[in-house]
Motif scaffolding. Structure first.
Motif, PDB file in Angstrom:
ATOM      1  N   ILE A   1       0.956  -1.203   0.095  1.00 28.21           N
ATOM      2  CA  ILE A   1       0.116  -0.008   0.054  1.00 28.21           C
ATOM      3  C   ILE A   1       0.828   1.196  -0.184  1.00 28.21           C
ATOM      4  O   ILE A   1       1.780   1.118   0.846  1.00 28.21           O
ATOM      5  CB  ILE A   1      -0.705  -0.028   1.267  1.00 28.21           C
ATOM      6  N   LEU A   2       0.522   2.288  -0.843  1.00 24.77           N
ATOM      7  CA  LEU A   2       1.380   3.392  -1.057  1.00 24.77           C
ATOM      8  C   LEU A   2       1.505   4.130   0.360  1.00 24.77           C
ATOM      9  O   LEU A   2       2.789   4.426   0.629  1.00 24.77           O
ATOM     10  CB  LEU A   2       0.723   4.231  -2.182  1.00 24.77           C
ATOM     11  N   CYS A   3       0.333   4.228   0.922  1.00 20.80           N
ATOM     12  CA  CYS A   3       0.175   5.222   2.299  1.00 20.80           C
ATOM     13  C   CYS A   3      -1.184   4.948   3.044  1.00 20.80           C
ATOM     14  O   CYS A   3      -2.038   4.594   2.106  1.00 20.80           O
ATOM     15  CB  CYS A   3       0.550   6.675   2.084  1.00 20.80           C
ATOM     16  N   PRO A   4      -1.106   4.934   4.319  1.00 25.17           N
ATOM     17  CA  PRO A   4      -2.375   4.883   4.940  1.00 25.17           C
ATOM     18  C   PRO A   4      -3.311   6.108   4.418  1.00 25.17           C
ATOM     19  O   PRO A   4      -2.830   7.026   4.059  1.00 25.17           O
ATOM     20  CB  PRO A   4      -2.020   5.169   6.292  1.00 25.17           C
ATOM     21  N   LEU A   5      -4.570   6.126   4.457  1.00 21.55           N
ATOM     22  CA  LEU A   5      -5.575   6.950   4.096  1.00 21.55           C
ATOM     23  C   LEU A   5      -6.232   7.593   5.218  1.00 21.55           C
ATOM     24  O   LEU A   5      -7.169   8.148   4.847  1.00 21.55           O
ATOM     25  CB  LEU A   5      -6.600   6.252   2.952  1.00 21.55           C
ATOM     26  N   ASP A   6      -5.907   7.325   6.251  1.00 17.81           N
ATOM     27  CA  ASP A   6      -6.311   7.848   7.584  1.00 17.81           C
ATOM     28  C   ASP A   6      -5.306   8.846   8.498  1.00 17.81           C
ATOM     29  O   ASP A   6      -4.059   8.713   8.043  1.00 17.81           O
ATOM     30  CB  ASP A   6      -7.235   7.196   8.322  1.00 17.81           C
ATOM     31  N   GLY A   7      -5.516   9.130   9.496  1.00 15.08           N
ATOM     32  CA  GLY A   7      -4.669   9.928  10.397  1.00 15.08           C
ATOM     33  C   GLY A   7      -4.175  11.373   9.769  1.00 15.08           C
ATOM     34  O   GLY A   7      -3.319  11.930  10.510  1.00 15.08           O
ATOM     35  N   PHE A   8      -5.026  11.932   9.120  1.00 13.46           N
ATOM     36  CA  PHE A   8      -5.013  13.234   8.631  1.00 13.46           C
ATOM     37  C   PHE A   8      -5.531  14.172   9.632  1.00 13.46           C
ATOM     38  O   PHE A   8      -6.667  14.088  10.035  1.00 13.46           O
ATOM     39  CB  PHE A   8      -5.580  13.493   7.361  1.00 13.46           C
ATOM     40  N   GLU A   9      -4.989  15.363   9.688  1.00 21.67           N
ATOM     41  CA  GLU A   9      -5.480  16.823  10.302  1.00 21.67           C
ATOM     42  C   GLU A   9      -5.036  17.856   9.495  1.00 21.67           C
ATOM     43  O   GLU A   9      -3.847  18.133   9.175  1.00 21.67           O
ATOM     44  CB  GLU A   9      -4.857  16.951  11.750  1.00 21.67           C
ATOM     45  N   TYR A  10      -5.859  18.807   9.324  1.00 20.34           N
ATOM     46  CA  TYR A  10      -5.790  19.934   8.646  1.00 20.34           C
ATOM     47  C   TYR A  10      -5.473  21.239   9.526  1.00 20.34           C
ATOM     48  O   TYR A  10      -6.256  21.401  10.568  1.00 20.34           O
ATOM     49  CB  TYR A  10      -7.104  20.395   7.566  1.00 20.34           C
ATOM     50  N   LEU A  11      -4.361  21.976   9.377  1.00 20.19           N
ATOM     51  CA  LEU A  11      -3.979  23.001  10.316  1.00 20.19           C
ATOM     52  C   LEU A  11      -4.407  24.433   9.452  1.00 20.19           C
ATOM     53  O   LEU A  11      -3.279  24.672   8.688  1.00 20.19           O
ATOM     54  CB  LEU A  11      -2.357  22.899  10.761  1.00 20.19           C
ATOM     55  N   PRO A  12      -5.341  24.860   9.631  1.00 18.00           N
ATOM     56  CA  PRO A  12      -5.691  26.145   8.752  1.00 18.00           C
ATOM     57  C   PRO A  12      -4.719  27.203   9.070  1.00 18.00           C
ATOM     58  O   PRO A  12      -4.508  28.234   7.958  1.00 18.00           O
ATOM     59  CB  PRO A  12      -7.082  26.617   9.057  1.00 18.00           C
ATOM     60  N   ASP A  13      -4.336  27.439  10.221  1.00 15.23           N
ATOM     61  CA  ASP A  13      -3.489  28.830  10.550  1.00 15.23           C
ATOM     62  C   ASP A  13      -2.106  28.541   9.685  1.00 15.23           C
ATOM     63  O   ASP A  13      -1.610  29.608   9.017  1.00 15.23           O
ATOM     64  CB  ASP A  13      -2.960  28.727  11.915  1.00 15.23           C
ATOM     65  N   SER A  14      -1.513  27.290   9.538  1.00 16.50           N
ATOM     66  CA  SER A  14      -0.204  27.211   8.801  1.00 16.50           C
ATOM     67  C   SER A  14      -0.527  26.692   7.394  1.00 16.50           C
ATOM     68  O   SER A  14       0.464  26.683   6.383  1.00 16.50           O
ATOM     69  CB  SER A  14       0.622  26.264   9.551  1.00 16.50           C
ATOM     70  N   HIS A  15      -1.777  26.602   6.861  1.00 20.14           N
ATOM     71  CA  HIS A  15      -1.969  26.053   5.854  1.00 20.14           C
ATOM     72  C   HIS A  15      -1.313  24.756   5.283  1.00 20.14           C
ATOM     73  O   HIS A  15      -0.725  24.295   4.264  1.00 20.14           O
ATOM     74  CB  HIS A  15      -1.795  27.060   4.511  1.00 20.14           C
ATOM     75  N   GLN A  16      -1.261  23.862   6.444  1.00 21.31           N
ATOM     76  CA  GLN A  16      -0.570  22.655   6.310  1.00 21.31           C
ATOM     77  C   GLN A  16      -1.460  21.507   6.770  1.00 21.31           C
ATOM     78  O   GLN A  16      -2.505  21.586   7.204  1.00 21.31           O
ATOM     79  CB  GLN A  16       0.715  22.722   7.229  1.00 21.31           C
ATOM     80  N   VAL A  17      -1.110  20.107   6.339  1.00 25.75           N
ATOM     81  CA  VAL A  17      -1.747  18.995   6.715  1.00 25.75           C
ATOM     82  C   VAL A  17      -0.643  17.879   7.549  1.00 25.75           C
ATOM     83  O   VAL A  17       0.544  17.948   6.967  1.00 25.75           O
ATOM     84  CB  VAL A  17      -2.319  18.323   5.330  1.00 25.75           C
ATOM     85  N   VAL A  18      -1.069  17.503   8.474  1.00 22.11           N
ATOM     86  CA  VAL A  18      -0.212  16.518   9.020  1.00 22.11           C
ATOM     87  C   VAL A  18      -0.860  15.043   9.240  1.00 22.11           C
ATOM     88  O   VAL A  18      -2.167  15.166   9.213  1.00 22.11           O
ATOM     89  CB  VAL A  18       0.210  16.823  10.532  1.00 22.11           C
TER      90      VAL A  18
END
Length: 315
Positions: free
Chosen positions: A244-261
């Motif tokens: 599998i390329l990568c898991p499709l869960d465990g994401f969080e969007y950080l609006p202040d930094s325009h980043q995703v972890v």
């Protein structure tokens, strides 16, 4: 949250970048050089988001060494691995040419320094080197309309030790296709006089620690879907093929930094990947056609008895 939930809750499109006809997953059908030679065999993949590119170039499957422990690779196998190519880089479109900069690359030098003069007809995108050294024929790979997600990797860290595992690269999802690049954790200091990866690897044969450092890099291309996952078909890392390329869960969007972890487990270790957002779009049409002008359509219809005698899709 899942990648699908990220897509639904935080859609956003890059304000600039390449035109729509350049988006998606292209496979190279041929490269022809100024000396009259042509290569139709090398596996070459081009995956394009709005403002960055992922590229992968490998020999045919039969020539790719299997996965082994680093100390077990033969010198000839290491030579093959050292000539793999994989990278992610920012792409800049001028309206006529596409150029790349800021790449995170397996190779230690830029093997393709020229910008690309590009034009597309149907599913065929032609790339000319401005110098006239070569021309490449790229074909858009089929996919129904689907998401376009471009995330530039800032870094990947082990959450328990704080050690950085990778820096630079990115993840692109384009319909039924996806690609991932994980750059080396730190800049590589060459030991050889040439500074070329092939010479670095040749000098490191039998040194498992040095080889692991040299090859602490991944470019993988996969197929599947955003709901069921993407499975690796081609990779600079032999062990990754079929995974599998990568898991499709465990994401969080950080609006202040325009980043995703993304938090995920890798070989038993809790890790975090931090991404900068390029684009998150729910529905892109990866059309195989570019359309005719009115006059061209009339010509095609009039001459179709001969024009369409043997036509069929080619990818």
């Amino acid at each position: 949250m899942t990648l699908q939930e990220l897509l639904e809750r935080y859609p956003q499109r890059a304000s600039s970048g390449v035109p729509d006809w350049m988006l998606g997953y292209f496979r190279r059908r041929a490269i022809s050089f100024a000396n009259g030679q042509t290569d139709t065999t090398t596996t070459v993949c081009w995956i394009q988001s709005r403002t960055f590119t992922i590229d992968l170039r490998l020999p045919i499957a039969q020539a790719q060494p299997p996965h082994r422990e680093w100390v077990d690779y033969l010198p000839a196998e290491l030579e093959v691995l050292a000539n793999y190519e994989g990278w992610a880089a920012d792409s800049e479109w001028t309206g006529e040419t596409l150029s790349w900069h800021g790449e995170s690359s397996l190779q230690l030098h830029n093997r393709w320094p020229e910008p690309a003069l590009l034009q597309r007809v149907g599913n065929c995108m032609i790339e000319f080197a401005p110098s006239g050294a070569y021309v490449e024929d790229w074909r858009l790979q089929p996919s129904p309309p689907g998401p376009l997600i471009g995330l530039r990797l800032i870094e990947e860290r082990d959450l328990d030790t704080g050690v950085r595992r990778h820096r630079g690269g990115g993840l692109i999802i384009c319909g039924d296709h996806a690609a991932l690049v994980l750059g080396r954790a730190d800049d590589l200091i060459p030991h050889s006089a040439s500074g070329l990866l092939c010479d670095e690897v040749a000098e490191a044969a039998g040194d498992a620690e040095r080889l692991a450092h040299l090859f602490n890099f991944e470019t993988s291309v996969a197929s599947g879907s955003i709901t069921t996952g993407y499975r690796v078909e081609h990779s600079t890392c032999p062990a990754r093929v079929g995974q599998i390329l990568c898991p499709l869960d465990g994401f969080e969007y950080l609006p202040d930094s325009h980043q995703v972890v993304q938090q995920l487990t890798i070989e038993g270790s809790r890790c975090e990947r931090r991404f900068a957002v390029d684009t998150i779009e729910a529905a892109i049409s990866f059309k195989q056609t570019t359309g005719f002008s009115e006059d061209a359509a009339a010509w095609y219809d009039h001459e179709s008895p001969t024009l369409t005698r043997y036509t069929e899709p080619h990818y």
